[in-house]
Write a protein that holds these residues in place. Structure first.
Motif, mmCIF file in Angstrom:
data_model
loop_
_atom_site.group_PDB
_atom_site.id
_atom_site.type_symbol
_atom_site.label_atom_id
_atom_site.label_comp_id
_atom_site.label_asym_id
_atom_site.label_seq_id
_atom_site.Cartn_x
_atom_site.Cartn_y
_atom_site.Cartn_z
ATOM 1 N N HIS B 193 0.883 -1.167 0.000
ATOM 2 C CA HIS B 193 0.000 0.000 0.000
ATOM 3 C C HIS B 193 0.916 1.210 0.000
ATOM 4 O O HIS B 193 1.308 1.686 1.052
ATOM 5 C CB HIS B 193 -0.877 0.058 1.238
ATOM 6 N N LEU B 198 0.166 4.509 7.328
ATOM 7 C CA LEU B 198 -0.308 3.253 7.896
ATOM 8 C C LEU B 198 -1.140 3.506 9.145
ATOM 9 O O LEU B 198 -0.732 4.241 10.031
ATOM 10 C CB LEU B 198 0.886 2.395 8.293
ATOM 11 N N ARG B 236 -16.428 -2.334 11.208
ATOM 12 C CA ARG B 236 -16.449 -3.576 10.422
ATOM 13 C C ARG B 236 -17.557 -3.637 9.365
ATOM 14 O O ARG B 236 -17.284 -4.044 8.233
ATOM 15 C CB ARG B 236 -16.560 -4.761 11.371
ATOM 16 N N SER B 239 -16.434 -2.100 6.135
ATOM 17 C CA SER B 239 -15.530 -2.854 5.261
ATOM 18 C C SER B 239 -16.221 -4.104 4.732
ATOM 19 O O SER B 239 -15.978 -4.523 3.606
ATOM 20 C CB SER B 239 -14.230 -3.205 5.993
ATOM 21 N N ASP B 240 -17.121 -4.686 5.509
ATOM 22 C CA ASP B 240 -17.869 -5.849 5.007
ATOM 23 C C ASP B 240 -18.728 -5.462 3.801
ATOM 24 O O ASP B 240 -18.897 -6.239 2.867
ATOM 25 C CB ASP B 240 -18.764 -6.434 6.106
ATOM 26 N N HIS B 246 -10.510 -3.583 3.601
ATOM 27 C CA HIS B 246 -10.481 -4.326 4.866
ATOM 28 C C HIS B 246 -9.403 -3.852 5.816
ATOM 29 O O HIS B 246 -9.574 -3.909 7.021
ATOM 30 C CB HIS B 246 -10.315 -5.819 4.600
ATOM 31 N N GLU B 247 -8.285 -3.377 5.268
ATOM 32 C CA GLU B 247 -7.191 -3.018 6.188
ATOM 33 C C GLU B 247 -7.503 -1.757 6.993
ATOM 34 O O GLU B 247 -6.760 -1.394 7.881
ATOM 35 C CB GLU B 247 -5.845 -2.918 5.464
ATOM 36 N N HIS B 249 -10.373 -1.469 8.689
ATOM 37 C CA HIS B 249 -11.333 -1.816 9.753
ATOM 38 C C HIS B 249 -10.629 -2.009 11.098
ATOM 39 O O HIS B 249 -9.659 -2.729 11.207
ATOM 40 C CB HIS B 249 -12.132 -3.036 9.262
ATOM 41 N N GLN B 252 -11.979 -5.589 17.374
ATOM 42 C CA GLN B 252 -11.522 -6.867 17.861
ATOM 43 C C GLN B 252 -11.046 -7.766 16.729
ATOM 44 O O GLN B 252 -10.037 -8.439 16.847
ATOM 45 C CB GLN B 252 -12.678 -7.533 18.585
ATOM 46 N N THR B 253 -11.794 -7.803 15.643
ATOM 47 C CA THR B 253 -11.397 -8.661 14.530
ATOM 48 C C THR B 253 -10.620 -7.888 13.472
ATOM 49 O O THR B 253 -10.260 -8.444 12.440
ATOM 50 C CB THR B 253 -12.618 -9.327 13.881
ATOM 51 N N ILE B 256 -5.880 -3.197 15.707
ATOM 52 C CA ILE B 256 -5.902 -2.659 17.064
ATOM 53 C C ILE B 256 -4.941 -1.491 17.076
ATOM 54 O O ILE B 256 -3.778 -1.654 16.725
ATOM 55 C CB ILE B 256 -5.508 -3.756 18.059
#
Ligand SMILES: Cc1cc2nc3c(=O)[nH]c(=O)nc-3n(C[C@H](O)[C@H](O)[C@H](O)COP(=O)(O)OP(=O)(O)OC[C@H]3O[C@@H](n4cnc5c(N)ncnc54)[C@H](O)[C@@H]3O)c2cc1C
Ligand SMILES: Nc1ncnc2c1ncn2[C@@H]1O[C@H](COP(=O)(O)O)[C@@H](O)[C@H]1O
Lengths: 249, 322
Positions: B193, B198, B236, B239-240, B246-247, B249, B252-253, B256
């Motif tokens: 990327h 970042l 989330r 991004s879903d 996705h990066e 989001h 927890q999943t 962090i």
């Protein structure tokens, strides 16, 4: 090809955690236990790979180290679609203890691909998958966000800081999965739940192992001061606070 | 005796997160009355290697071999073990990022060293060796005793800070012995990327949730992020839905993060989302619903329509800067 999925049993993510016995132990009263979210995604992906007839996946087994109390979670994994399950009959003590038990299971039965999650959402160790691969002396790929099979070869994408790498590997391999490996976890249907009752759940006794770490006690985070509310007509005030009070900009 | 810190670089450059890690290792070395040895694997110019000494590295060991271009977990942990043995390191420090999470557990087995993962401060005591770490995704903290002679720590990102402590370093090359059967994974292709701040490195983060309603409305978040020099994040569902990659989001999943400032617009503040951002020093919430749980964890809140508040806020920051 045989796939093994390692599953840990964790409190549902919305659980309010409390500790008892001088804050040395989690209060398990009223906790609802679930499959660790990353393991659920890994299991979902393993089942998708098996169902794709281009792949020669014979079986998907789940393994869990835990007492009898975690059998409902294992049954859930069977209901979602795993073919059989192994429970090592011991309370998990630390990551080293758990990984050693899992290594024993893998040495007794042959598996080509072993999935673990990137971490358990309870103790956030992020350790068992890596330890297991080292104990087995096999390669591991971590932070895996996509995995495919092509002529029995793995094709993996792992996330690195600032990008992604497309990878292949010799087998057997430990795949340490994170988000992306499957989009949504698969949910058990009625038929799955009925069938799960008849699927084999083999209980094996643990090997003797010590532990390397000890969780001594727990504390809850300090309560935050209440949120300062700012008039939506006066966002300037927020800028002032961030500059002069918080000093973050 | 020594503390060995594994430093990661990106195309030969270190980042602030590396300097934080070295700062941590050298403060730990000070407490343990020993020296800090930094290990770097891959091609890094000597001037860059020398930077590690600005944060307390007494000795810098550089390993540069063609077959170590990409991280192979078995090969890298073997190299780190060889250096740890040569230096008689009794504490190893790695970052709690994707690479550190991959290598530390393997090293724990190799060195029979207890692993304290995602620690967030210096050990409370060295004998017994007690570390503090987050558990239950940030809902609690645990005091953990590491019981072995050798120890491995992974440091939570942005948890410690950067401290200058300039040393005159010894720089050495190290030639590890590696057999081919230690290199069983291959990288076929890398996608970077580029030119993007970042998320895990960013001090300021601007984040949007489902309350932003459409991907087009991200213009308003981007404008604010550009004004502040902030990175973008999202919840989330965003991004879903494919509104954002996705990066971005968090939770927890997802990622962090621990920035200085996290601005959450149209995010309800579900516990799984908060798990990823609770380490932020300040949280600002913008939400139409005054009862949204995000206000329980926010420091500053605005009850209002993000579509209206965001442009005004961007403008107010612009004025404050000029
Ligand atoms: C196992 C598991 C793991 C999960 N992991 C994560 C995770 O890592 N990260 C994550 O984010 N979620 C995660 N979730 C999902 C999480 O539970 C929530 O569903 C999600 O965080 C909600 O996203 P949201 O706040 O964007 O949307 P919503 O909950 O729909 O909230 C939208 C908010 O926008 C507000 N709003 C509406 N219109 C406006 C407006 N015009 N201006 C301002 N505000 C407005 C609303 O009042 C509401 O509060 C996970 C769930 C599970 C079960
Ligand atoms: N008790 C257990 N039984 C089986 N697998 C486990 C157990 N604990 C952890 N694992 C696996 O190891 C992964 C990482 O867990 P941890 O190291 O505990 O954060 C989990 O996602 C599981 O795949």
């Amino acid at each position: 090809m045989k796939i093994l999925v390692c599953i840990s049993n964790v409190p549902d993510t919305t659980t309010k955690v409390r500790f008892v016995d001088d804050n040395t132990r989690l209060d398990t009263n009223g906790i609802q236990w679930v499959i660790n979210p990353w393991d659920e995604l890994a299991l979902t992906r393993a089942l998708q790979l098996k169902e794709d007839k281009n792949n020669a996946v014979e079986s998907v087994t789940v393994v869990h180290v835990g007492g009898k109390g975690s059998e409902p979670t294992i049954r859930k994994a069977l209901a979602i679609g795993a073919d059989d399950a192994i429970r090592v009959n011991a309370e998990p003590q630390d990551a080293w203890f758990v990984a050693s038990q899992l290594a024993e299971v893998v040495q007794q039965n042959e598996f080509d691909i072993i999935f673990a999650g990137i971490e358990s959402s309870d103790y956030n160790g992020a350790a068992v998958g890596g330890m297991l691969s080292e104990l087995l002396g096999v390669p591991s790929i971590s932070a895996v966000s996509s995995m495919d099979l092509e002529n029995d070869q793995v094709k993996i994408i792992r996330d690195i800081d600032g990008g992604k790498e497309q990878m292949t590997s010799q087998l057997p391999l430990v795949v340490i999965a994170q988000k992306g490996i499957a989009i949504e976890p698969r949910i058990a249907n009625m038929r799955g739940i009925m069938m799960a009752r008849k699927k084999p759940l083999n209980v094996v006794e643990p090997v003797e192992k010590d532990t390397l770490v000890e969780f001594v006690d727990y504390e809850l985070p300090q309560a935050k001061p209440p949120c300062k509310m700012i008039d939506p007509e006066n966002v300037q005030e927020l800028v002032d606070l961030l500059q002069n009070e918080a000093k973050v900009i | 005796m020594a503390i060995l810190v594994y430093t990661e670089h990106w195309d030969g450059q270190f980042k602030k997160s590396t300097f934080e890690l070295v700062s941590y290792a050298s403060k730990l070395a000070e407490a343990a009355n020993t020296q800090t040895v930094a290990l770097s694997i891959g091609e890094v110019e000597e001037d860059n290697l020398r930077q590690l000494a600005d944060y307390g590295a007494d000795k810098i060991i550089s390993v540069n071999q063609q077959n170590l271009k990409y991280v192979d977990n078995q090969a890298y942990s073997s190299v780190i073990q060889q250096v740890a043995d040569q230096e008689e390191a009794d504490i190893l420090v790695l970052a709690h990022n994707n690479t550190g999470k991959a290598l530390a557990p393997r090293l724990s087995v190799r060195l029979q060293a207890a692993l304290g993962s995602e620690v967030n401060q210096l050990p409370a005591s060295l004998d017994p060796f007690m570390v503090n770490k987050k558990v239950f995704s940030g809902k609690a903290f645990a005091n953990v005793k590491l019981k072995t002679d050798r120890k491995i720590l992974t440091l939570a990102q942005n948890s410690f800070g950067i401290y200058e402590n300039t040393q005159e370093p010894v720089i050495e090359k190290f030639e590890p012995t590696l057999s081919d059967d230690q290199l069983q994974t291959q990288v076929a292709e890398v996608e970077k990327h580029r030119d993007k701040l970042l998320l895990t490195d960013a001090e300021l983060v601007v984040s949007g949730g489902r309350g932003m309603k459409t991907p087009e409305n991200w213009d308003k978040l981007k404008a604010l992020a550009d004004e502040l020099g902030a990175a973008l994040a999202c919840s989330r569902p965003v991004s879903d839905e494919g509104w954002r990659p996705h990066e971005e989001h968090t939770g927890q999943t997802g990622k962090i993060i621990a920035p200085d400032l996290y601005i959450a617009a149209g995010i309800s503040g579900a516990i799984q989302h908060i798990a990823g951002v609770s380490a932020a020093k300040y949280i600002v919430a913008i939400n139409t619903d005054q009862d949204a749980p995000i206000f329980d964890v926010a420091d500053y809140g605005i009850v209002g329509d993000a579509m209206k508040v965001l442009p005004e806020l961007t403008e107010a920051f612009r004025k404050a800067r000029s």
